[in-house]
Design a protein around this motif. Structure first.
Motif, PDB file in Angstrom:
ATOM      1  N   VAL A   1      16.662  16.245  42.224  1.00 36.23           N
ATOM      2  CA  VAL A   1      17.727  15.434  42.357  1.00 36.23           C
ATOM      3  C   VAL A   1      18.395  14.753  40.679  1.00 36.23           C
ATOM      4  CG1 VAL A   1      18.974  13.360  43.569  1.00 36.23           C
ATOM      5  CG2 VAL A   1      16.743  14.636  44.772  1.00 36.23           C
TER       6      VAL A   1
ATOM      7  N   HIS B   1      20.815  17.970  45.072  1.00 33.35           N
ATOM      8  CA  HIS B   1      19.782  18.902  45.443  1.00 33.35           C
ATOM      9  C   HIS B   1      20.278  20.081  44.666  1.00 33.35           C
ATOM     10  CE1 HIS B   1      17.003  15.503  47.686  1.00 33.35           C
ATOM     11  NE2 HIS B   1      18.195  15.805  47.853  1.00 33.35           N
TER      12      HIS B   1
ATOM     13  N   SER C   1      14.026  21.955  39.721  1.00 30.38           N
ATOM     14  CA  SER C   1      14.153  21.918  40.993  1.00 30.38           C
ATOM     15  C   SER C   1      14.157  20.755  40.825  1.00 30.38           C
ATOM     16  CB  SER C   1      13.804  22.326  42.294  1.00 30.38           C
ATOM     17  OG  SER C   1      13.459  23.842  42.243  1.00 30.38           O
TER      18      SER C   1
ATOM     19  N   ASN D   1      10.587  15.619  50.498  1.00 30.93           N
ATOM     20  CA  ASN D   1      11.055  14.749  49.279  1.00 30.93           C
ATOM     21  C   ASN D   1      11.914  13.170  50.090  1.00 30.93           C
ATOM     22  OD1 ASN D   1      11.812  16.287  46.938  1.00 30.93           O
ATOM     23  ND2 ASN D   1      13.786  16.652  46.869  1.00 30.93           N
TER      24      ASN D   1
ATOM     25  N   SER E   1      18.026  23.816  42.221  1.00 29.96           N
ATOM     26  CA  SER E   1      16.996  23.955  42.297  1.00 29.96           C
ATOM     27  C   SER E   1      16.899  24.394  40.734  1.00 29.96           C
ATOM     28  CB  SER E   1      17.656  25.898  43.034  1.00 29.96           C
ATOM     29  OG  SER E   1      17.907  26.288  42.827  1.00 29.96           O
TER      30      SER E   1
END
Length: 296
Positions: free
Chosen positions: A188, A78, A186, A276, A80
């Motif tokens: 994945v 993950h 931001s 998420n 940002s």
């Protein structure tokens, strides 16, 4: 056998002739109240198939080519917005920034020209005083004035060179910053294409990042429903198993061009996904029921 038949007929007669027991008055009153309420309940909303997609999928590259010094992400991470995900080798650019920093910070030339200007201004004042007493000639005063004007121009030139050095420093810092790759969103990491030591060209791809908050739910609705749905209307999205729950979103886009082959039109729903919890790339069903709000 005849005896059995007689018994059976008698039993049948007893059952048919016997009156049914009456329901208590309380039960009749309850049914009398419930039947009108059931008639007022709305019919279940029509459910349509849909697909949950990321709102943004970005293929990360670099504005300048170069050799990768380090890649700081892996698949599934993950990240940002504005987070550093990789760096290119930048020794030359770093040295240029240090050199330009020294030049931009130096004020010695400007200070020297200011000292010369003060001296020339004092000479001019003395020449004016001597000329007022007829001790010196006009030529001496004109020479002092000319010298002061020349020094003023040299001071302006020195200040211009300092501003140019500051601009050169900004450019060098920009070039150095281009060697640092940051995530624009931001999300994945879906894919990491290159590793430390590999060459990233200007058209190459370092990684793919998907933004999962919010999600976009894509559905195709029969043309017969066109006009009944409006942008901003609430929608209830139910992902297929194993994801549990019903989630509220809002219609963001309604296509104005129909698909003649299927007799449908496209529709997009924006679905908040702050934790998420809902994965993208999953099938779902959607209903449009104004009476349901929030998240179940």
């Amino acid at each position: 056998m005849p005896f059995r038949a007689c018994r059976s007929d008698a039993m049948t007669k007893d059952r048919t002739d016997k009156p049914l027991p009456e329901r208590p008055n309380g039960m009749r009153q309850l049914l009398a109240v419930l039947f009108p309420l059931w008639a007022l309940l709305p019919a279940s909303a029509q459910a349509y198939d849909c697909v949950i997609d990321p709102s943004v999928v970005v293929r990360i590259g670099s504005p300048v080519p170069g050799l990768l010094k380090e890649v700081l992400i892996a698949r599934g991470d993950h990240v940002s917005e504005n987070q550093i995900i990789a760096r290119l080798h930048s020794d030359t650019e770093q040295a240029t920034v240090e050199l330009m920093s020294e030049q931009a910070a130096s004020t010695s030339e400007i200070e020297a020209q200011k000292a010369r200007l003060d001296l020339a201004r004092n000479r001019m004042k003395r020449a004016e005083a001597l000329l007022a007493r007829n001790v010196t000639s006009t030529d001496k005063l004109e020479e002092a004035v000319a010298e002061m004007e020349v020094i003023q121009k040299e001071l302006a030139t020195a200040e211009t060179r300092k501003r140019s050095a500051e601009l050169e420093l900004q450019r060098a810092q920009t070039v150095l910053e281009q060697r640092t790759i940051r995530s624009p969103i931001s999300g994945v990491v879906l894919e990491r294409s290159l590793f430390n030591g590999e060459y990233l060209d200007q058209d190459g791809k370092l990684a793919t990042i998907a933004k999962l908050d919010p999600l976009f739910v894509e559905a195709f609705i029969p043309v017969s429903e066109f006009g009944k749905l409006q942008v901003g209307m609430e929608a209830q999205v139910v992902p297929n198993a194993p994801i549990q729950g019903r989630f509220a979103g809002k219609i963001k886009v309604i296509d104005q061009v129909f698909d003649a082959a299927s007799g449908t039109f496209g529709l997009r729903i924006e679905l908040p996904n702050p934790d998420n919890y809902i994965p993208a790339g999953h099938r779902c069903t959607v209903t449009f029921d104004d009476g349901v709000e929030g998240l179940e």
